[in-house]
Design a protein around this motif. Structure first.
Motif, PDB file in Angstrom:
ATOM      1  N   GLY A   8       0.812  -1.214   0.000  1.00 15.17           N
ATOM      2  CA  GLY A   8       0.000   0.000   0.000  1.00 15.17           C
ATOM      3  C   GLY A   8       0.841   1.258   0.000  1.00 15.17           C
ATOM      4  O   GLY A   8       0.582   2.197  -0.762  1.00 15.17           O
ATOM      5  N   GLN A   9       1.863   1.278   0.841  1.00 15.31           N
ATOM      6  CA  GLN A   9       2.753   2.438   0.904  1.00 15.31           C
ATOM      7  C   GLN A   9       3.507   2.615  -0.416  1.00 15.31           C
ATOM      8  O   GLN A   9       3.691   3.736  -0.894  1.00 15.31           O
ATOM      9  N   ARG A  10       3.916   1.510  -1.000  1.00 15.14           N
ATOM     10  CA  ARG A  10       4.649   1.550  -2.263  1.00 15.14           C
ATOM     11  C   ARG A  10       3.760   2.085  -3.377  1.00 15.14           C
ATOM     12  O   ARG A  10       4.171   2.925  -4.168  1.00 15.14           O
ATOM     13  N   LEU A  11       2.520   1.572  -3.440  1.00 15.11           N
ATOM     14  CA  LEU A  11       1.575   2.036  -4.450  1.00 15.11           C
ATOM     15  C   LEU A  11       1.324   3.530  -4.310  1.00 15.11           C
ATOM     16  O   LEU A  11       1.345   4.267  -5.294  1.00 15.11           O
ATOM     17  N   LYS A  12       1.116   3.978  -3.086  1.00 17.07           N
ATOM     18  CA  LYS A  12       0.852   5.403  -2.849  1.00 17.07           C
ATOM     19  C   LYS A  12       2.031   6.262  -3.308  1.00 17.07           C
ATOM     20  O   LYS A  12       1.850   7.291  -3.963  1.00 17.07           O
ATOM     21  N   ALA A  13       3.254   5.818  -3.003  1.00 18.28           N
ATOM     22  CA  ALA A  13       4.447   6.581  -3.392  1.00 18.28           C
ATOM     23  C   ALA A  13       4.572   6.659  -4.913  1.00 18.28           C
ATOM     24  O   ALA A  13       4.840   7.729  -5.470  1.00 18.28           O
ATOM     25  N   ILE A  14       4.352   5.540  -5.586  1.00 22.83           N
ATOM     26  CA  ILE A  14       4.462   5.526  -7.048  1.00 22.83           C
ATOM     27  C   ILE A  14       3.360   6.375  -7.662  1.00 22.83           C
ATOM     28  O   ILE A  14       3.606   7.143  -8.600  1.00 22.83           O
ATOM     29  N   ARG A  15       2.150   6.248  -7.139  1.00 22.45           N
ATOM     30  CA  ARG A  15       1.028   7.046  -7.653  1.00 22.45           C
ATOM     31  C   ARG A  15       1.342   8.532  -7.549  1.00 22.45           C
ATOM     32  O   ARG A  15       1.154   9.290  -8.498  1.00 22.45           O
ATOM     33  N   LYS A  16       1.886   8.934  -6.411  1.00 24.02           N
ATOM     34  CA  LYS A  16       2.220  10.350  -6.221  1.00 24.02           C
ATOM     35  C   LYS A  16       3.368  10.779  -7.130  1.00 24.02           C
ATOM     36  O   LYS A  16       3.362  11.893  -7.652  1.00 24.02           O
ATOM     37  N   GLN A  17       4.362   9.903  -7.325  1.00 23.68           N
ATOM     38  CA  GLN A  17       5.457  10.218  -8.241  1.00 23.68           C
ATOM     39  C   GLN A  17       4.938  10.445  -9.653  1.00 23.68           C
ATOM     40  O   GLN A  17       5.485  11.248 -10.398  1.00 23.68           O
ATOM     41  N   LYS A  18       3.888   9.730 -10.001  1.00 25.85           N
ATOM     42  CA  LYS A  18       3.288   9.870 -11.325  1.00 25.85           C
ATOM     43  C   LYS A  18       2.339  11.064 -11.402  1.00 25.85           C
ATOM     44  O   LYS A  18       1.779  11.357 -12.447  1.00 25.85           O
ATOM     45  N   GLY A  19       2.146  11.750 -10.268  1.00 31.34           N
ATOM     46  CA  GLY A  19       1.298  12.935 -10.243  1.00 31.34           C
ATOM     47  C   GLY A  19      -0.185  12.639 -10.342  1.00 31.34           C
ATOM     48  O   GLY A  19      -0.949  13.460 -10.844  1.00 31.34           O
ATOM     49  N   LEU A  20      -0.589  11.475  -9.850  1.00 23.38           N
ATOM     50  CA  LEU A  20      -1.991  11.075  -9.919  1.00 23.38           C
ATOM     51  C   LEU A  20      -2.655  11.105  -8.551  1.00 23.38           C
ATOM     52  O   LEU A  20      -2.024  10.788  -7.540  1.00 23.38           O
ATOM     53  N   THR A  21      -3.911  11.450  -8.546  1.00 23.31           N
ATOM     54  CA  THR A  21      -4.720  11.328  -7.328  1.00 23.31           C
ATOM     55  C   THR A  21      -5.317   9.926  -7.311  1.00 23.31           C
ATOM     56  O   THR A  21      -5.308   9.210  -8.328  1.00 23.31           O
ATOM     57  N   GLN A  22      -5.861   9.547  -6.175  1.00 22.55           N
ATOM     58  CA  GLN A  22      -6.559   8.257  -6.102  1.00 22.55           C
ATOM     59  C   GLN A  22      -7.728   8.240  -7.088  1.00 22.55           C
ATOM     60  O   GLN A  22      -7.973   7.223  -7.739  1.00 22.55           O
ATOM     61  N   ASP A  23      -8.439   9.356  -7.197  1.00 24.72           N
ATOM     62  CA  ASP A  23      -9.566   9.453  -8.134  1.00 24.72           C
ATOM     63  C   ASP A  23      -9.106   9.189  -9.570  1.00 24.72           C
ATOM     64  O   ASP A  23      -9.759   8.443 -10.306  1.00 24.72           O
ATOM     65  N   GLN A  24      -8.006   9.820  -9.967  1.00 30.22           N
ATOM     66  CA  GLN A  24      -7.512   9.663 -11.334  1.00 30.22           C
ATOM     67  C   GLN A  24      -7.070   8.230 -11.617  1.00 30.22           C
ATOM     68  O   GLN A  24      -7.379   7.675 -12.667  1.00 30.22           O
ATOM     69  N   LEU A  25      -6.356   7.641 -10.656  1.00 24.71           N
ATOM     70  CA  LEU A  25      -5.904   6.264 -10.833  1.00 24.71           C
ATOM     71  C   LEU A  25      -7.097   5.323 -10.921  1.00 24.71           C
ATOM     72  O   LEU A  25      -7.156   4.463 -11.807  1.00 24.71           O
ATOM     73  N   ALA A  26      -8.046   5.503 -10.029  1.00 25.24           N
ATOM     74  CA  ALA A  26      -9.237   4.651 -10.034  1.00 25.24           C
ATOM     75  C   ALA A  26      -9.992   4.763 -11.355  1.00 25.24           C
ATOM     76  O   ALA A  26     -10.400   3.751 -11.935  1.00 25.24           O
ATOM     77  N   GLU A  27     -10.143   5.975 -11.839  1.00 28.31           N
ATOM     78  CA  GLU A  27     -10.861   6.196 -13.098  1.00 28.31           C
ATOM     79  C   GLU A  27     -10.146   5.521 -14.262  1.00 28.31           C
ATOM     80  O   GLU A  27     -10.771   4.858 -15.083  1.00 28.31           O
ATOM     81  N   ARG A  28      -8.832   5.667 -14.322  1.00 26.39           N
ATOM     82  CA  ARG A  28      -8.059   5.062 -15.420  1.00 26.39           C
ATOM     83  C   ARG A  28      -8.098   3.538 -15.381  1.00 26.39           C
ATOM     84  O   ARG A  28      -7.992   2.885 -16.419  1.00 26.39           O
ATOM     85  N   MET A  29      -8.255   2.991 -14.181  1.00 24.74           N
ATOM     86  CA  MET A  29      -8.290   1.540 -14.028  1.00 24.74           C
ATOM     87  C   MET A  29      -9.698   0.969 -14.137  1.00 24.74           C
ATOM     88  O   MET A  29      -9.852  -0.244 -14.265  1.00 24.74           O
ATOM     89  N   GLY A  30     -10.695   1.829 -14.023  1.00 24.72           N
ATOM     90  CA  GLY A  30     -12.061   1.326 -13.994  1.00 24.72           C
ATOM     91  C   GLY A  30     -12.399   0.689 -12.658  1.00 24.72           C
ATOM     92  O   GLY A  30     -13.209  -0.236 -12.581  1.00 24.72           O
ATOM     93  N   ARG A  31     -11.779   1.190 -11.608  1.00 25.20           N
ATOM     94  CA  ARG A  31     -12.012   0.691 -10.247  1.00 25.20           C
ATOM     95  C   ARG A  31     -12.542   1.845  -9.398  1.00 25.20           C
ATOM     96  O   ARG A  31     -12.471   3.007  -9.766  1.00 25.20           O
ATOM     97  N   SER A  32     -13.008   1.516  -8.211  1.00 27.20           N
ATOM     98  CA  SER A  32     -13.521   2.551  -7.319  1.00 27.20           C
ATOM     99  C   SER A  32     -12.377   3.202  -6.547  1.00 27.20           C
ATOM    100  O   SER A  32     -11.315   2.597  -6.342  1.00 27.20           O
ATOM    101  N   VAL A  33     -12.612   4.426  -6.113  1.00 33.08           N
ATOM    102  CA  VAL A  33     -11.638   5.126  -5.279  1.00 33.08           C
ATOM    103  C   VAL A  33     -11.458   4.367  -3.965  1.00 33.08           C
ATOM    104  O   VAL A  33     -10.340   4.265  -3.445  1.00 33.08           O
ATOM    105  N   ASP A  34     -12.548   3.820  -3.450  1.00 33.13           N
ATOM    106  CA  ASP A  34     -12.457   3.035  -2.210  1.00 33.13           C
ATOM    107  C   ASP A  34     -11.513   1.847  -2.373  1.00 33.13           C
ATOM    108  O   ASP A  34     -10.759   1.521  -1.447  1.00 33.13           O
ATOM    109  N   ALA A  35     -11.542   1.208  -3.533  1.00 38.00           N
ATOM    110  CA  ALA A  35     -10.661   0.058  -3.760  1.00 38.00           C
ATOM    111  C   ALA A  35      -9.201   0.494  -3.716  1.00 38.00           C
ATOM    112  O   ALA A  35      -8.366  -0.170  -3.076  1.00 38.00           O
ATOM    113  N   ILE A  36      -8.881   1.606  -4.371  1.00 35.09           N
ATOM    114  CA  ILE A  36      -7.499   2.118  -4.352  1.00 35.09           C
ATOM    115  C   ILE A  36      -7.114   2.528  -2.934  1.00 35.09           C
ATOM    116  O   ILE A  36      -6.022   2.206  -2.454  1.00 35.09           O
TER     117      ILE A  36
END
Length: 112
Positions: A8-36
């Motif tokens: 979880g910590q690793r995913l969060k760090a990479i997501r932030k390095q990529k400049g993405l919010t949880q909302d953006q990542l979830a949308e691009r994946m077709g998953r819910s923000v809660d899942a991320i």
């Protein structure tokens, strides 16, 4: 620390390095923000399918997601490293060997 928490910590760090919010990542994946959010907080462990989708969406190799010991690098250093890897994948074997020798020469020069 559990693997779920480390992942979880690793995913969060990479997501932030990529400049993405949880909302953006979830949308691009077709998953819910809660899942991320649940993955990042170590509350749930993603399926193999979700792990593969995370890597594809983030443009990273699987091993990077599980490299819990990766050095903390600046976002620019990370970006340049990823660009170098992308270019290297497109080189012929002989050109790749030459590129590795050149990078080693630069490292020797800067570590002297």
């Amino acid at each position: 620390m559990s693997v779920k928490t480390q992942l979880g910590q690793r995913l969060k760090a990479i997501r932030k390095q990529k400049g993405l919010t949880q909302d953006q990542l979830a949308e691009r994946m077709g998953r819910s923000v809660d899942a991320i959010s649940n993955i990042e907080r170590g509350k749930s462990l993603p399926s193999f399918e979700t792990i593969e989708l995370l890597c594809d969406t983030l443009g990273i190799e699987l091993k990077r997601l599980f490299d819990f010991e990766e050095r903390k690098l600046s976002p620019r250093h990370t970006q340049l490293s990823e660009e170098l890897q992308a270019v290297a994948r497109e080189l012929s074997l002989s050109d790749l060997e030459l590129a590795v020798e050149q990078v080693k020469a630069i490292r020797r020069r800067t570590s002297s």
